[in-house]
Motif scaffolding. Sequence first.
Motif, PDB file in Angstrom:
ATOM      1  N   SER A 128       3.676   5.812  -5.685  1.00 50.28           N
ATOM      2  CA  SER A 128       3.586   5.798  -7.149  1.00 50.28           C
ATOM      3  C   SER A 128       2.499   6.751  -7.618  1.00 50.28           C
ATOM      4  CB  SER A 128       3.293   4.371  -7.635  1.00 50.28           C
ATOM      5  OG  SER A 128       2.041   3.928  -7.131  1.00 50.28           O
ATOM      6  N   ARG A 129       1.360   6.874  -6.874  1.00 48.67           N
ATOM      7  CA  ARG A 129       0.312   7.819  -7.258  1.00 48.67           C
ATOM      8  C   ARG A 129       0.815   9.257  -7.199  1.00 48.67           C
ATOM      9  NH1 ARG A 129      -4.847   5.327  -3.891  1.00 48.67           N
ATOM     10  NH2 ARG A 129      -5.200   3.509  -5.261  1.00 48.67           N
ATOM     11  N   ALA A 130       1.511   9.584  -6.177  1.00 48.26           N
ATOM     12  CA  ALA A 130       2.048  10.950  -6.048  1.00 48.26           C
ATOM     13  C   ALA A 130       3.026  11.246  -7.189  1.00 48.26           C
ATOM     14  CB  ALA A 130       2.740  11.097  -4.696  1.00 48.26           C
TER      15      ALA A 130
ATOM     16  N   LYS B 104       3.822   1.569  -1.266  1.00 44.95           N
ATOM     17  CA  LYS B 104       4.396   1.717  -2.611  1.00 44.95           C
ATOM     18  C   LYS B 104       3.380   2.302  -3.578  1.00 44.95           C
ATOM     19  CE  LYS B 104       7.914  -1.904  -2.437  1.00 44.95           C
ATOM     20  NZ  LYS B 104       8.358  -3.217  -2.941  1.00 44.95           N
ATOM     21  N   LYS B 105       2.103   1.850  -3.485  1.00 47.06           N
ATOM     22  CA  LYS B 105       1.080   2.378  -4.363  1.00 47.06           C
ATOM     23  C   LYS B 105       0.858   3.863  -4.132  1.00 47.06           C
ATOM     24  CE  LYS B 105      -1.570  -1.855  -5.059  1.00 47.06           C
ATOM     25  NZ  LYS B 105      -2.838  -2.560  -4.781  1.00 47.06           N
ATOM     26  N   LYS B 106       0.815   4.292  -2.865  1.00 47.98           N
ATOM     27  CA  LYS B 106       0.654   5.722  -2.559  1.00 47.98           C
ATOM     28  C   LYS B 106       1.809   6.531  -3.155  1.00 47.98           C
ATOM     29  CE  LYS B 106      -2.046   5.239   1.687  1.00 47.98           C
ATOM     30  NZ  LYS B 106      -2.048   5.395   3.162  1.00 47.98           N
TER      31      LYS B 106
ATOM     32  N   GLU C 294       0.823  -1.207   0.000  1.00 50.72           N
ATOM     33  CA  GLU C 294       0.000   0.000   0.000  1.00 50.72           C
ATOM     34  C   GLU C 294       0.862   1.263   0.000  1.00 50.72           C
ATOM     35  OE1 GLU C 294      -2.535  -0.402   3.350  1.00 50.72           O
ATOM     36  OE2 GLU C 294      -3.917  -1.794   2.353  1.00 50.72           O
TER      37      GLU C 294
ATOM     38  N   ALA D 131       2.945   9.830 -10.077  1.00 50.31           N
ATOM     39  CA  ALA D 131       2.198   9.916 -11.328  1.00 50.31           C
ATOM     40  C   ALA D 131       1.574  11.298 -11.468  1.00 50.31           C
ATOM     41  CB  ALA D 131       1.114   8.831 -11.343  1.00 50.31           C
ATOM     42  N   GLU D 132       1.016  11.834 -10.368  1.00 48.13           N
ATOM     43  CA  GLU D 132       0.422  13.168 -10.436  1.00 48.13           C
ATOM     44  C   GLU D 132       1.475  14.229 -10.768  1.00 48.13           C
ATOM     45  OE1 GLU D 132      -1.435  13.695  -6.712  1.00 48.13           O
ATOM     46  OE2 GLU D 132      -3.182  12.420  -7.165  1.00 48.13           O
TER      47      GLU D 132
ATOM     48  N   GLU E  61       2.377  13.993 -14.409  1.00 47.78           N
ATOM     49  CA  GLU E  61       1.327  14.538 -15.275  1.00 47.78           C
ATOM     50  C   GLU E  61       1.388  16.062 -15.331  1.00 47.78           C
ATOM     51  OE1 GLU E  61      -2.338  13.039 -13.842  1.00 47.78           O
ATOM     52  OE2 GLU E  61      -2.078  11.037 -14.722  1.00 47.78           O
TER      53      GLU E  61
END
Length: 223
Positions: free
Chosen positions: A55-57, A51-53, A49, A59-60, A63
């Motif tokens: 990676s989301r940051a 790692k996913k958080k 979890e 990714a934002e 972008e």
Amino acid sequence: MGKRDNRVAYMNPIAMARARGPAQNSGPTIQDYLNRPRPTWEEVKEQLEKKKKGSRALAEFEEKMNENWKKELEKHREKLLGGNESSSKKKEKKKKEKKKSNRLSSSSSSSSSSDSSSSSSDSEDEDKKQGKKRRKKKYRSSRKSSASSTSESEADSKDSTKKKRSKEDCEKEKEGKNHHRKRKKADRGDGPASSESLSESDQTEEVQAKKKKNNEEKEKTAR
């Protein structure tokens, strides 16, 4: 004095290894690797979890950066396109000007080349005429020199022949006069004297005949 004993005892390496015994292990064994501390399933879920958080940051953030970068790229492209259009227009104008200048230069060069060709043709014609005149002069001078040399040689040969003939005529006249005188003396004198005079006249005739032959041979060789 005896020789030294340099012999060395042979040692069997296999026997020596057996005598040493088993080698001591340095480092972890397989059992240590199997008995290592391991995380539980709950701890693994928590790590995933996290790692996913993260990676989301990321990714934002990526972008946002991409959007900003795209805007900058569009601006830069517009500038380049405007500059390319202006540069293309300038290039077209330069090409047109070059074409005009080339046409003018070609027309001027054609006129100058025609003038130069006409002048060169005129100069070539003049050179040819002068060359022909020089050849004619040389031919005439050579002919004159050859004619003068032939005339001089002919005159010299004629003079030499005339001189030879005059000498021969004088000699013949002298010999004839002497012959007549000798005959007169022989007629006046006795018989033996007349025979001697006749023999002398025969000798003179032979000499004259030899001279004539020599002169004829000389004339032939001279011709």
